[in-house]
Design a protein around this motif. Structure first.
Motif, PDB file in Angstrom:
ATOM      1  N   LEU A   1       0.745  -1.094  -0.081  1.00  0.00           N
ATOM      2  CA  LEU A   1       0.148   0.155  -0.008  1.00  0.00           C
ATOM      3  C   LEU A   1       0.712   1.461   0.011  1.00  0.00           C
ATOM      4  N   PRO A   2       0.732   2.085  -0.870  1.00  0.00           N
ATOM      5  CA  PRO A   2       1.517   3.568  -0.922  1.00  0.00           C
ATOM      6  C   PRO A   2       0.651   4.726   0.085  1.00  0.00           C
ATOM      7  N   LEU A   3       0.676   3.893   1.366  1.00  0.00           N
ATOM      8  CA  LEU A   3      -0.191   4.814   2.383  1.00  0.00           C
ATOM      9  C   LEU A   3       0.866   4.731   3.593  1.00  0.00           C
TER      10      LEU A   3
ATOM     11  N   ASP B   1       1.930   4.995   7.601  1.00  0.00           N
ATOM     12  CA  ASP B   1       1.931   4.178   8.846  1.00  0.00           C
ATOM     13  C   ASP B   1       0.832   4.971   9.524  1.00  0.00           C
ATOM     14  N   SER B   2      -0.314   4.255  10.150  1.00  0.00           N
ATOM     15  CA  SER B   2      -1.114   4.852  11.157  1.00  0.00           C
ATOM     16  C   SER B   2      -1.962   6.003  10.504  1.00  0.00           C
ATOM     17  N   SER B   3      -2.458   5.915   9.304  1.00  0.00           N
ATOM     18  CA  SER B   3      -3.026   7.224   8.463  1.00  0.00           C
ATOM     19  C   SER B   3      -4.483   7.033   7.928  1.00  0.00           C
ATOM     20  N   HIS B   4      -4.948   5.788   8.211  1.00  0.00           N
ATOM     21  CA  HIS B   4      -6.296   5.638   7.720  1.00  0.00           C
ATOM     22  C   HIS B   4      -7.239   5.264   8.940  1.00  0.00           C
TER      23      HIS B   4
ATOM     24  N   GLU C   1       0.067  -5.257   5.675  1.00  0.00           N
ATOM     25  CA  GLU C   1      -0.199  -3.700   5.091  1.00  0.00           C
ATOM     26  C   GLU C   1      -1.263  -3.165   5.404  1.00  0.00           C
ATOM     27  N   ALA C   2      -2.418  -3.680   5.533  1.00  0.00           N
ATOM     28  CA  ALA C   2      -3.661  -3.075   6.015  1.00  0.00           C
ATOM     29  C   ALA C   2      -3.558  -2.783   7.375  1.00  0.00           C
ATOM     30  N   LEU C   3      -3.064  -3.624   8.394  1.00  0.00           N
ATOM     31  CA  LEU C   3      -2.891  -3.254   9.856  1.00  0.00           C
ATOM     32  C   LEU C   3      -1.870  -2.205   9.891  1.00  0.00           C
ATOM     33  N   ARG C   4      -0.777  -1.971   9.133  1.00  0.00           N
ATOM     34  CA  ARG C   4       0.105  -0.966   9.290  1.00  0.00           C
ATOM     35  C   ARG C   4      -0.440   0.462   8.896  1.00  0.00           C
TER      36      ARG C   4
END
Length: 253
Positions: A96-98, A100-103, A123-126
């Motif tokens: 994911l190009p997101l 950490d802890s951003s969403h 990746e989702a959990l990150r």
């Protein structure tokens, strides 16, 4: 044919996908909000495997601060055309190009099956905040409608795929997701319908990955035969398509 080849096959039919694919009923996002205990308005959401933006549009209409993640160049271009004011970045669920802890929420509408859960779950959990959630859903085949079941079985035989509910993993997916994430998982199913013209229905079939990887003659031959069968059953050339949305939401205990 590899899963990766099928996943990227949508780029050859991006406009057809956008024009013919079904959306999702409002109850899907209602249930996500109920599970989260808050409205989606102003929530920071990433819609992964967004395609042409069918689900992204619904999240945007709820007032969410949504960004789309999509690996396919043609699908992303079609997304830009239909949702020019919504940001989209290239990437997929496995990387994911997101930040950490951003969403607050990460969604996968009709796209979870294209990920490697050994990579996509971490990746989702990150990328999720500590009180964030993961929502996954699919439009699946309404097998209790005789003509839909018969058609699905014809498609499966023609494409050499299992005759099972379209795009949905097995019935243990909720348990498996809970084990992988350590989160509480809720599962709901929502039945809904849409009435479409015969041409739209056939275009929807033709936009599926199992068809897109076939050669053109094979696709045309099947759709020609299907048009004849459906004209006999629906002489006004209007069909009611029935779907069951299978929704999984995972959040902190």
């Amino acid at each position: 044919m590899t899963a990766g080849s099928r996943a990227h096959s949508f780029n050859s039919a991006a406009a057809q996908y956008e024009a013919s694919r079904p959306s999702y009923p409002p109850a899907v996002l209602d249930l996500v909000e109920e599970f989260l205990g808050r409205p989606l308005k102003d929530a920071r959401i990433a819609d992964v495997g967004a395609g042409t933006g069918i689900a992204t549009r619904l999240l945007h209409e709820r007032g969410a601060d949504v960004i789309a993640v999509e690996p396919g160049e043609a699908m992303a271009a079609e997304f830009h055309r239909v949702l020019p004011d919504v940001p989209i970045v290239r990437g997929d669920g496995n990387a994911l190009p997101l930040a950490d802890s951003s969403h607050d929420l990460i969604t996968y509408a009709q796209s979870w099956q294209w990920t490697d859960t050994g990579r996509s779950v971490p990746e989702a959990l990150r990328a999720l905040r500590s009180n964030g959630a993961l929502a996954i859903w699919w439009n699946t085949t309404a097998f209790d409608v005789p003509w839909i079941r018969a058609q699905h079985e014809r498609i499966a035989r023609h494409c050499g795929i299992p005759a099972r509910a379209a795009a949905r993993p097995d019935d243990d997916e909720a348990v498996r997701l809970a084990g992988l994430t350590g989160l509480r998982v809720a599962r709901r199913q929502i039945r809904w319908h849409r009435v479409v013209a015969l041409d739209t229905h056939l275009a929807n079939i033709g936009s599926r990955s199992a068809f897109l990887v076939l050669d053109q003659a094979e696709r045309r031959g099947f759709l020609k035969g299907e048009r004849g069968r459906l004209r006999e059953a629906f002489p006004d050339e209007l069909l009611e398509e029935s779907y069951v949305v299978d929704l999984l939401v995972a959040a902190s205990p």
